[in-house]
Design a protein around this motif. Structure first.
Motif: not given
Length: 77
Positions: A1-20
């Protein structure tokens, strides 16, 4: 599954990074530890979803989460 060409797993990584990152903007140490813990849990999920799974990401973030939890519980006692 992708959103804006980015996989869901990668989005989780980005959200984790932003949260930290956002956690370090907190003035209250308790708030910092709570938000940082959420980021750590997201990073653990991210590490588990990566194929192959990333043991360094998982181990590091479980350790940081445990330290945060220890200090959060210690202050309430």
């Amino acid at each position: 599954m992708e959103f804006f060409g980015v996989s869901l797993v990668e989005w989780i990584g980005y959200v984790a990074m932003a949260t930290v990152l956002v956690s370090f903007l907190m003035k209250s140490v308790n708030k910092l530890r709570i938000v940082n813990s959420l980021g750590c849990l997201l990073f653990v999920l991210y590490g588990l979803l990566l194929q192959p799974l990333s043991k360094p990401i998982i181990i590091t973030n479980i350790a940081i989460f445990s330290i945060n939890l220890y200090y959060l519980l210690q202050k309430k006692a």
